[in-house]
Write an enzyme that holds these catalytic residues in place. Structure first.
Site, mmCIF file in Angstrom:
data_model
loop_
_atom_site.group_PDB
_atom_site.id
_atom_site.type_symbol
_atom_site.label_atom_id
_atom_site.label_comp_id
_atom_site.label_asym_id
_atom_site.label_seq_id
_atom_site.Cartn_x
_atom_site.Cartn_y
_atom_site.Cartn_z
ATOM 1 N N ARG A 192 0.764 -1.372 0.044
ATOM 2 C CA ARG A 192 0.084 -0.042 0.074
ATOM 3 C C ARG A 192 0.852 1.324 -0.198
ATOM 4 N NH1 ARG A 192 -3.084 -3.187 3.576
ATOM 5 N NH2 ARG A 192 -4.964 -3.807 2.341
ATOM 6 N N LYS A 197 3.527 11.650 -10.821
ATOM 7 C CA LYS A 197 2.664 10.850 -11.498
ATOM 8 C C LYS A 197 3.313 9.455 -11.882
ATOM 9 C CE LYS A 197 -0.278 14.467 -13.960
ATOM 10 N NZ LYS A 197 -0.531 15.067 -15.021
ATOM 11 N N GLU A 241 10.497 20.449 -23.676
ATOM 12 C CA GLU A 241 9.910 20.635 -22.592
ATOM 13 C C GLU A 241 10.583 21.931 -21.741
ATOM 14 O OE1 GLU A 241 7.176 19.005 -21.428
ATOM 15 O OE2 GLU A 241 7.203 17.273 -22.669
ATOM 16 N N LYS A 257 8.521 23.283 -12.633
ATOM 17 C CA LYS A 257 7.654 22.184 -12.560
ATOM 18 C C LYS A 257 7.306 22.110 -11.169
ATOM 19 C CE LYS A 257 5.812 17.882 -13.395
ATOM 20 N NZ LYS A 257 5.787 16.786 -14.109
ATOM 21 N N GLU A 286 -3.676 17.904 -10.137
ATOM 22 C CA GLU A 286 -4.396 18.585 -11.127
ATOM 23 C C GLU A 286 -5.926 18.848 -11.208
ATOM 24 O OE1 GLU A 286 -2.383 16.722 -14.699
ATOM 25 O OE2 GLU A 286 -3.804 17.562 -16.088
ATOM 26 N N ARG A 336 -2.253 22.763 -12.632
ATOM 27 C CA ARG A 336 -1.300 21.696 -13.220
ATOM 28 C C ARG A 336 -1.278 21.375 -14.568
ATOM 29 N NH1 ARG A 336 1.574 16.553 -10.170
ATOM 30 N NH2 ARG A 336 2.625 15.876 -11.978
ATOM 31 N N ASN A 383 0.594 21.184 -19.561
ATOM 32 C CA ASN A 383 0.084 20.368 -21.047
ATOM 33 C C ASN A 383 0.316 21.406 -22.241
ATOM 34 O OD1 ASN A 383 -0.607 18.023 -19.734
ATOM 35 N ND2 ASN A 383 -2.349 18.759 -19.140
ATOM 36 N N HIS A 388 1.060 20.109 -25.659
ATOM 37 C CA HIS A 388 0.674 18.688 -25.536
ATOM 38 C C HIS A 388 -0.641 18.505 -26.279
ATOM 39 C CE1 HIS A 388 4.061 18.689 -22.851
ATOM 40 N NE2 HIS A 388 3.732 17.336 -22.695
ATOM 41 N N HIS A 437 -0.477 15.782 -28.921
ATOM 42 C CA HIS A 437 -0.936 14.375 -29.077
ATOM 43 C C HIS A 437 -1.720 14.119 -30.315
ATOM 44 C CE1 HIS A 437 -3.561 11.311 -27.144
ATOM 45 N NE2 HIS A 437 -4.745 11.731 -27.789
ATOM 46 N N HIS A 454 8.118 12.125 -28.059
ATOM 47 C CA HIS A 454 7.122 12.842 -27.468
ATOM 48 C C HIS A 454 7.371 14.347 -27.548
ATOM 49 C CE1 HIS A 454 4.216 14.077 -24.406
ATOM 50 N NE2 HIS A 454 5.068 14.793 -23.750
HETATM 51 N N1 GLY Z 1 3.797 15.968 -17.409
HETATM 52 C C1 GLY Z 1 2.655 16.767 -16.716
HETATM 53 C C2 GLY Z 1 2.605 16.621 -15.257
HETATM 54 O O1 GLY Z 1 3.438 15.928 -14.558
HETATM 55 O O2 GLY Z 1 1.526 16.932 -14.937
#
Ligand code: GLY
Length: 373
Positions: free
Chosen positions: A131, A153, A195, A239, A249, A253, A257, A260, A264, A277
């Site tokens: 957990r 993430k 990025e 970041k 998010e 956050r 993107n 993106h 995408h 990417h």
């Molecule tokens: N890669 C986008 C984020 O970490 O929210």
């Protein structure tokens, strides 16, 4: 063992309310992995499962493991296949199997040594083993350094889409050794730079100008180690700022993107693997820049500066030949669609973006027309 004195590296705080942590950046700091863990509050004697892929482990595994052992940690090494096609629950199960075999306990940790795929899967395995146990991110690609390793993430792909299975699980430390970029293929390095440009446009004009002022921003030696560390530091700080303000998010956050949404589309319609990417994000930033110019919310001059920087880094900027209807359909299927409305992160200057959900199909079609000329 007495507490080790601080490492003379650049440090960025990810100031989360619960469990804040640091990003430590320093040339050669991989040799000090064990010391960095002690500094981050990991207790000596803990068991660490290091997860890597064969190529990265061959180059950097011994350095990392030796440092951990030297500072009193018990280590195990697991090698996994790390291409995007291996980013699956089955590979995470291999990490869980190793955790079981080596009897990892609640106080044990996992350490991801590699690019974003290794980091995402190791983070997810750590989030779900018993957990949730601690994880350390030691990224070795530029993309993972400035993006994937920070912010918690984690996850894997599902046959229905990328990253559909996952969890938020923040690392206890992100350790970045820019020296590892020397072994990164140049195309991947440049893709990571997309990025970096993104962070400049969305929040740090100084970062953008530093890149513009560099005569040869398209390879690590052209940047030089001092500037490269500064770019890493400023990107990670950007970041960290966004993640600390909106960990899950809920709103802000989503600005990460930037580029993106169209990116995408490029990845999907050109076929995964055609563009990396970061390359697709570069094309996406140029496209959304054009959309903003057409709406009157961005100047042609800034859009040109962004495109020129992208091109000087050796990244693609031209919109590929794609069917407009397919573009619209793919945009509608984007994860970021809310209540049927397309959401775009639009530039407002250099260092400022806004999220808009009032862009019409007609505007998108006009933008695509302009991108073809
Ligand atoms: N890669 C986008 C984020 O970490 O929210």
């Amino acid at each position: 063992m007495t507490a080790a004195p601080p490492l003379p590296h650049r440090r960025i705080a990810v100031a989360l309310d619960r469990d804040p942590y640091e990003v430590v950046i320093g040339d050669g700091c991989l040799q000090e992995t064990g010391k960095a863990l002690l500094q981050a509050g990991v207790r000596e004697g803990r068991q660490i499962l290091v997860v890597s892929n064969p190529d990265v482990a061959e180059l950097y595994g011994a350095t990392c493991l030796e440092s951990l052992k030297h500072h009193g940690f018990k280590t195990e090494l697991l090698l996994i296949e790390a291409g995007e096609q291996h980013k699956t629950p089955a590979t995470v199960a291999q990490i869980h199997d190793a955790a079981f075999q080596h009897r990892l306990e609640r106080s044990s940790l996992m350490l991801a040594l590699g690019g974003g795929v290794v980091g995402d899967m190791t983070g997810f395995a750590a989030a779900t083993w018993l957990r949730g146990i601690g994880v350390i991110q030691v990224p070795t690609t530029l993309l993972a350094m400035v993006d994937a390793s920070i912010g918690g993430k984690t996850g894997v792909n599902h046959p229905g889409g990328k990253n559909l299975i996952g969890a938020f699980h923040q690392p206890q430390l992100v350790l970045i050794d820019p020296a590892t970029l020397a072994s990164l293929p140049i195309r991947e390095f440049r893709a990571g730079m997309a990025e970096v440009i993104k962070y400049g446009v969305l929040g740090d004009p100084n970062l953008f100008e530093l890149l513009e002022a560099c005569p040869e921003p398209n390879h690590p030696a052209g940047l030089g180690s001092e500037l490269l560390e500064t770019l890493l530091e400023r990107s990670c700080a950007e970041k960290a700022r966004v993640v600390a303000a909106d960990e899950r998010e809920g709103g802000l956050r989503a600005i990460l993107n930037y580029g993106h949404t169209f990116g995408h589309v490029v990845e999907t319609l050109c076929g995964y693997g055609t563009w990396l990417h970061g390359e697709a994000v570069a094309i996406g930033m140029v496209a959304v820049g054009e959309l903003a110019v057409q709406r009157g919310s961005w100047s042609r001059e800034l859009a040109d500066r962004q495109r020129q920087l992208i091109e000087r880094i050796g990244l693609p900027s031209r919109w590929p030949s794609l069917n407009d209807q397919a573009v619209l359909t793919t945009l509608q299927g984007d994860k970021k669609v809310r209540d049927g409305k397309l959401r775009f992160v639009m530039p407002r200057g250099v260092g400022k973006v806004e999220i808009r959900d009032d862009i019409s199909r007609e505007e998108i079609l006009r933008c695509l027309e302009a991108l073809k000329s």
